[in-house]
Design a protein around this motif. Structure first.
Motif, PDB file in Angstrom:
ATOM      1  N   GLY A 321      69.152  -4.728  35.088  1.00 46.06           N
ATOM      2  CA  GLY A 321      68.896  -3.946  36.274  1.00 46.06           C
ATOM      3  C   GLY A 321      69.298  -2.500  36.076  1.00 46.06           C
ATOM      4  N   ALA A 322      68.981  -1.661  37.045  1.00 47.19           N
ATOM      5  CA  ALA A 322      69.302  -0.242  36.943  1.00 47.19           C
ATOM      6  C   ALA A 322      70.804   0.005  36.935  1.00 47.19           C
ATOM      7  N   ASP A 323      71.584  -0.962  37.456  1.00 45.44           N
ATOM      8  CA  ASP A 323      73.039  -0.823  37.470  1.00 45.44           C
ATOM      9  C   ASP A 323      73.676  -1.256  36.156  1.00 45.44           C
ATOM     10  N   GLY A 324      72.855  -1.672  35.191  1.00 47.31           N
ATOM     11  CA  GLY A 324      73.372  -2.098  33.905  1.00 47.31           C
ATOM     12  C   GLY A 324      73.763  -3.561  33.846  1.00 47.31           C
ATOM     13  N   ASP A 325      73.618  -4.274  34.954  1.00 49.90           N
ATOM     14  CA  ASP A 325      73.964  -5.694  34.979  1.00 49.90           C
ATOM     15  C   ASP A 325      72.806  -6.540  34.457  1.00 49.90           C
ATOM     16  N   VAL A 326      73.155  -7.693  33.893  1.00 47.41           N
ATOM     17  CA  VAL A 326      72.139  -8.624  33.404  1.00 47.41           C
ATOM     18  C   VAL A 326      71.516  -9.349  34.595  1.00 47.41           C
ATOM     19  N   ILE A 327      70.188  -9.339  34.658  1.00 43.47           N
ATOM     20  CA  ILE A 327      69.475 -10.089  35.692  1.00 43.47           C
ATOM     21  C   ILE A 327      69.268 -11.531  35.239  1.00 43.47           C
ATOM     22  N   ALA A 328      68.756 -11.703  34.033  1.00 41.56           N
ATOM     23  CA  ALA A 328      68.489 -13.034  33.499  1.00 41.56           C
ATOM     24  C   ALA A 328      68.360 -12.942  31.989  1.00 41.56           C
ATOM     25  N   ARG A 329      68.623 -14.075  31.297  1.00 39.85           N
ATOM     26  CA  ARG A 329      68.425 -14.174  29.860  1.00 39.85           C
ATOM     27  C   ARG A 329      67.639 -15.450  29.569  1.00 39.85           C
ATOM     28  N   LEU A 330      66.694 -15.362  28.647  1.00 40.08           N
ATOM     29  CA  LEU A 330      65.862 -16.503  28.284  1.00 40.08           C
ATOM     30  C   LEU A 330      65.968 -16.769  26.785  1.00 40.08           C
ATOM     31  N   PHE A 331      66.133 -18.045  26.427  1.00 36.21           N
ATOM     32  CA  PHE A 331      66.183 -18.505  25.042  1.00 36.21           C
ATOM     33  C   PHE A 331      65.208 -19.662  24.875  1.00 36.21           C
ATOM     34  N   GLY A 332      64.906 -20.004  23.642  1.00 39.62           N
ATOM     35  CA  GLY A 332      64.235 -21.259  23.369  1.00 39.62           C
ATOM     36  C   GLY A 332      65.242 -22.392  23.467  1.00 39.62           C
ATOM     37  N   GLU A 333      64.796 -23.570  23.868  1.00 36.58           N
ATOM     38  CA  GLU A 333      65.706 -24.718  23.949  1.00 36.58           C
ATOM     39  C   GLU A 333      66.309 -24.988  22.572  1.00 36.58           C
ATOM     40  N   ARG A 334      67.628 -25.113  22.543  1.00 34.96           N
ATOM     41  CA  ARG A 334      68.299 -25.313  21.256  1.00 34.96           C
ATOM     42  C   ARG A 334      69.695 -25.862  21.501  1.00 34.96           C
ATOM     43  N   LYS A 335      70.145 -26.760  20.633  1.00 40.44           N
ATOM     44  CA  LYS A 335      71.514 -27.245  20.671  1.00 40.44           C
ATOM     45  C   LYS A 335      72.237 -26.768  19.424  1.00 40.44           C
ATOM     46  N   SER A 336      73.554 -26.731  19.498  1.00 44.17           N
ATOM     47  CA  SER A 336      74.353 -26.333  18.346  1.00 44.17           C
ATOM     48  C   SER A 336      74.011 -27.217  17.152  1.00 44.17           C
ATOM     49  N   GLY A 337      73.847 -26.581  16.007  1.00 44.47           N
ATOM     50  CA  GLY A 337      73.467 -27.309  14.800  1.00 44.47           C
ATOM     51  C   GLY A 337      71.975 -27.325  14.542  1.00 44.47           C
ATOM     52  N   GLN A 338      71.197 -26.820  15.522  1.00 47.04           N
ATOM     53  CA  GLN A 338      69.744 -26.758  15.371  1.00 47.04           C
ATOM     54  C   GLN A 338      69.301 -25.322  15.150  1.00 47.04           C
ATOM     55  N   SER A 339      68.250 -25.155  14.354  1.00 46.08           N
ATOM     56  CA  SER A 339      67.668 -23.833  14.169  1.00 46.08           C
ATOM     57  C   SER A 339      66.766 -23.510  15.361  1.00 46.08           C
ATOM     58  N   GLU A 340      66.454 -22.244  15.517  1.00 47.06           N
ATOM     59  CA  GLU A 340      65.618 -21.804  16.635  1.00 47.06           C
ATOM     60  C   GLU A 340      64.199 -22.328  16.494  1.00 47.06           C
ATOM     61  N   ARG A 341      63.595 -22.674  17.617  1.00 50.08           N
ATOM     62  CA  ARG A 341      62.224 -23.163  17.627  1.00 50.08           C
ATOM     63  C   ARG A 341      61.269 -22.056  17.165  1.00 50.08           C
ATOM     64  N   ALA A 342      60.362 -22.417  16.278  1.00 49.77           N
ATOM     65  CA  ALA A 342      59.405 -21.441  15.760  1.00 49.77           C
ATOM     66  C   ALA A 342      58.442 -20.980  16.851  1.00 49.77           C
ATOM     67  N   ASP A 343      58.056 -21.895  17.765  1.00 47.36           N
ATOM     68  CA  ASP A 343      57.114 -21.497  18.814  1.00 47.36           C
ATOM     69  C   ASP A 343      57.757 -20.495  19.778  1.00 47.36           C
ATOM     70  N   TRP A 344      59.058 -20.662  20.075  1.00 47.98           N
ATOM     71  CA  TRP A 344      59.743 -19.690  20.932  1.00 47.98           C
ATOM     72  C   TRP A 344      59.821 -18.329  20.253  1.00 47.98           C
ATOM     73  N   ARG A 345      60.181 -18.328  18.990  1.00 47.28           N
ATOM     74  CA  ARG A 345      60.289 -17.063  18.268  1.00 47.28           C
ATOM     75  C   ARG A 345      58.946 -16.351  18.245  1.00 47.28           C
ATOM     76  N   SER A 346      57.877 -17.111  18.092  1.00 49.18           N
ATOM     77  CA  SER A 346      56.538 -16.510  18.063  1.00 49.18           C
ATOM     78  C   SER A 346      56.175 -15.890  19.399  1.00 49.18           C
ATOM     79  N   ILE A 347      56.597 -16.531  20.495  1.00 51.13           N
ATOM     80  CA  ILE A 347      56.309 -15.987  21.828  1.00 51.13           C
ATOM     81  C   ILE A 347      56.936 -14.608  21.982  1.00 51.13           C
ATOM     82  N   LEU A 348      58.187 -14.462  21.560  1.00 52.45           N
ATOM     83  CA  LEU A 348      58.854 -13.168  21.703  1.00 52.45           C
ATOM     84  C   LEU A 348      58.335 -12.152  20.706  1.00 52.45           C
ATOM     85  N   GLU A 349      57.995 -12.591  19.506  1.00 50.34           N
ATOM     86  CA  GLU A 349      57.451 -11.655  18.521  1.00 50.34           C
ATOM     87  C   GLU A 349      56.110 -11.088  18.952  1.00 50.34           C
TER      88      GLU A 349
END
Length: 355
Positions: A321-349
């Motif tokens: 936001g304009a006040d410098g605060d985080v409004i929202a954050r989005l990630f690909g579904e992932r659990k510890s020990g797993q690599s990032e989903r390729a389809d999620w990375r492609s969406i952001l790229e």
């Protein structure tokens, strides 16, 4: 000449007038227009349809599972995050006052230092299109809402009544005092930051949870970090990135994680998004167990952010936001020990960069 804050009687009269004249206005919005906090506005119903609660929030939270399925709501000025589920596995850590709720649908991080006021609210029928609702509402010391729990058609109302009776405050007056929260300190000037040292440490991260301590260690704000990391770890994208990302995730059936926070709670959705709808200025997810409302006009900056981990690179979309605060954050579904989903990375790229 400064004006006096409105009295409880004045607030109540004005709030009743608002509810009697559609369209509906949320208490948070109405309170701001009246020059009061939401907690002060809610408290005007004490002794009628509102019950002030006495505290002991950890014990109360541990008993929420008795209510069965409920709707959890966490919001900030620009985003509203709602999940339906059961409050299971509620845990707290001392001495930091941190709490966790780790049910499949109700996934929360609780910052108990910001939980100061609580009310049980039975919304009058003329204040809600669905004929009234029962809820538990919690606020920071300045009257800002940190988290709310709403009963659903499958909730146990007897358990709710028992919980309210157990935590009922002796004081049920309509007056509610609030205390301003200390403002954040000014941002450290760029010239006083060891930028290369900060970026080097960023590159050595092993877990995404280490990012916040990294900011504190180098006395860097989150907005400042995104700017300083541009070209190396971050990329500025258009403010419309939210809707493009959600549309792509829905079309490609890519499960994601959506984080929205208040001062006292961070609420997380993990899973698919399916039903999307624009109702300007809001962009919405309207799925059975997950609802998101995000005011696109409030997005001042959007960034694609990369963080190294022991599981490989993790990429997110962060909205500010304009006040410098985080409004929202989005990630690909992932659990510890797993690599990032390729389809999620492609969406952001695929998101274009902002010049």
């Amino acid at each position: 000449m400064p004006t006096s804050p409105p009295s409880a009687a004045d607030l109540k009269q004005r709030w009743n007038a608002v509810q009697d004249n559609p369209p509906d206005v949320q208490p948070r919005t109405a309170a701001a227009r009246m020059g009061a906090s939401e907690a002060e506005l809610v408290a005007t119903g004490c002794g009628e349809h509102v019950t002030r609660l006495r505290g002991g929030w950890r014990g109360l939270l541990r008993r929420l599972h008795t209510l069965g399925p409920v709707m959890a709501r966490t919001r900030n000025d620009a985003a509203v995050h709602e999940k339906t589920g059961v409050y299971r596995d509620v845990e707290f850590t001392d001495p930091h006052g941190l709490g966790l709720v780790l049910e499949d649908n109700i996934d929360l991080r609780l910052f108990m230092d910001h939980w100061h006021l609580g009310f049980a609210v039975e919304t009058p029928p003329n204040g809600e299109r669905d004929g009234g609702r029962r809820s538990l509402q919690f606020f920071d010391r300045d009257g800002t809402a940190v988290h709310k729990v709403f009963l659903t058609g499958e909730s146990d109302r007897d358990a709710y009544d028992a919980l309210v009776d157990a935590y009922r405050h002796d004081d049920q007056s309509p007056e509610q005092s609030v205390t301003p929260v200390e403002a954040d300190t000014a941002e450290t000037p760029d010239a006083d930051i060891d930028v290369e040292g900060f970026l080097h440490a960023w590159g050595e991260l092993e877990d995404t949870h280490d990012f916040f301590p990294l900011l504190s260690e180098h006395d860097v704000s989150r907005e400042q970090a995104l700017r300083l990391g541009e070209g190396r770890f971050t990329r500025r994208v258009p403010d419309t990135a939210l809707r493009h990302t959600l549309r792509a995730a829905a079309e490609q059936e890519t499960p994601i994680m959506v984080f929205v926070g208040s001062p006292g709670c961070l609420q997380i959705h993990t899973g698919p998004v399916q039903t999307l709808k624009a109702t300007p200025p809001w962009y919405n997810v309207r799925d059975p167990d997950f609802r998101l409302r995000l005011n696109e006009e409030r997005i001042d900056q959007a960034w694609v952010v990369r963080k190294p981990t022991t599981d490989g690179r993790v990429t997110s979309l962060e909205l500010m936001g304009a006040d410098g605060d985080v409004i929202a954050r989005l990630f690909g579904e992932r659990k510890s020990g797993q690599s990032e989903r390729a389809d999620w990375r492609s969406i952001l790229e695929a998101l274009p960069s902002t010049p």
